[in-house]
Design a protein around this motif. Structure first.
Motif, short mmCIF file in Angstrom:
data_model
loop_
_atom_site.label_atom_id
_atom_site.label_comp_id
_atom_site.label_asym_id
_atom_site.label_seq_id
_atom_site.Cartn_x
_atom_site.Cartn_y
_atom_site.Cartn_z
N LYS A 50 31.45 25.17 31.88
CA LYS A 50 32.74 25.87 31.81
C LYS A 50 32.53 27.38 31.86
O LYS A 50 33.32 28.11 32.46
CB LYS A 50 33.47 25.50 30.52
N THR A 51 31.47 27.86 31.24
CA THR A 51 31.18 29.30 31.25
C THR A 51 30.89 29.78 32.66
O THR A 51 31.27 30.89 33.03
CB THR A 51 30.01 29.62 30.30
N LEU A 52 30.22 28.97 33.46
CA LEU A 52 29.96 29.34 34.86
C LEU A 52 31.27 29.50 35.63
O LEU A 52 31.40 30.40 36.47
CB LEU A 52 29.06 28.31 35.52
N THR A 53 32.24 28.65 35.35
CA THR A 53 33.56 28.78 35.98
C THR A 53 34.20 30.09 35.57
O THR A 53 34.80 30.78 36.40
CB THR A 53 34.47 27.60 35.57
N LEU A 54 34.07 30.45 34.30
CA LEU A 54 34.61 31.73 33.83
C LEU A 54 33.93 32.90 34.53
O LEU A 54 34.58 33.87 34.91
CB LEU A 54 34.43 31.86 32.32
N MET A 55 32.63 32.78 34.68
CA MET A 55 31.88 33.86 35.34
C MET A 55 32.31 34.03 36.80
O MET A 55 32.41 35.15 37.30
CB MET A 55 30.38 33.61 35.25
N GLU A 56 32.57 32.92 37.46
CA GLU A 56 33.04 32.99 38.85
C GLU A 56 34.38 33.70 38.92
O GLU A 56 34.59 34.54 39.81
CB GLU A 56 33.15 31.59 39.44
N SER A 57 35.29 33.38 38.00
CA SER A 57 36.59 34.02 37.99
C SER A 57 36.46 35.52 37.70
O SER A 57 37.10 36.35 38.36
CB SER A 57 37.51 33.37 36.96
N ALA A 58 35.66 35.86 36.71
CA ALA A 58 35.45 37.28 36.38
C ALA A 58 34.81 38.01 37.57
O ALA A 58 35.19 39.14 37.90
CB ALA A 58 34.57 37.40 35.13
N HIS A 59 33.87 37.34 38.24
CA HIS A 59 33.21 37.94 39.40
C HIS A 59 34.21 38.20 40.52
O HIS A 59 34.17 39.26 41.17
CB HIS A 59 32.08 37.01 39.87
N LEU A 60 35.11 37.27 40.77
CA LEU A 60 36.13 37.46 41.81
C LEU A 60 36.98 38.68 41.54
O LEU A 60 37.22 39.50 42.43
CB LEU A 60 37.03 36.22 41.91
#
Length: 134
Positions: A50-60
């Protein structure tokens, strides 16, 4: 002059006769058992996912701010007007999977990307982006 703190006395070993040092153990060694539960990685690994998903969103969002001048300008203008619904709409248009909770101050924007694992708050990423120099 005594350099020891008045409440802490220097450590002194207890008196022990010379002849008994070899055969007498003053302090018996204790073996404490590990009282921790068995390691279970299922929740830990799911939280990492789930944290990786958050990181992808923050990265976008961060890449959009970095690379698109009109987006950064629009985001700053809306934030400085405290127009939170429009800021969130603008962030949604970046293609994020998780929309962050946002707040603003005169120095920048504060975004909190968070996820739940069932009913448990498993992970969050806090991003502060500054737009004003001190």
């Amino acid at each position: 002059m005594n350099r020891y703190h008045p409440f802490y006395h220097p450590v002194q070993s207890p008196y022990q006769p010379h002849h008994s040092r070899r055969n007498y153990q003053l302090y018996p060694s204790f073996h404490y058992r590990n009282n921790f539960p068995q390691v279970e990685t299922k929740t830990f690994m799911a939280s990492a996912d789930k944290t990786l998903t958050l990181m992808e969103s923050a990265h976008l969002v961060l890449m959009k701010i970095k690379n698109d001048t009109s987006f950064a300008n629009q985001l700053m203008n809306l934030a400085q007007q405290s127009n939170t619904p429009e800021v969130l709409q603008l962030i949604r248009r970046t293609g994020v999977k998780v929309v962050p909770a946002v707040s603003f101050n005169p120095d920048g924007i504060h975004m909190v990307f968070d996820e739940k694992l069932g009913e448990v708050d498993c992970c969050h990423i806090i991003v502060n982006v500054r737009w004003r120099e001190m």
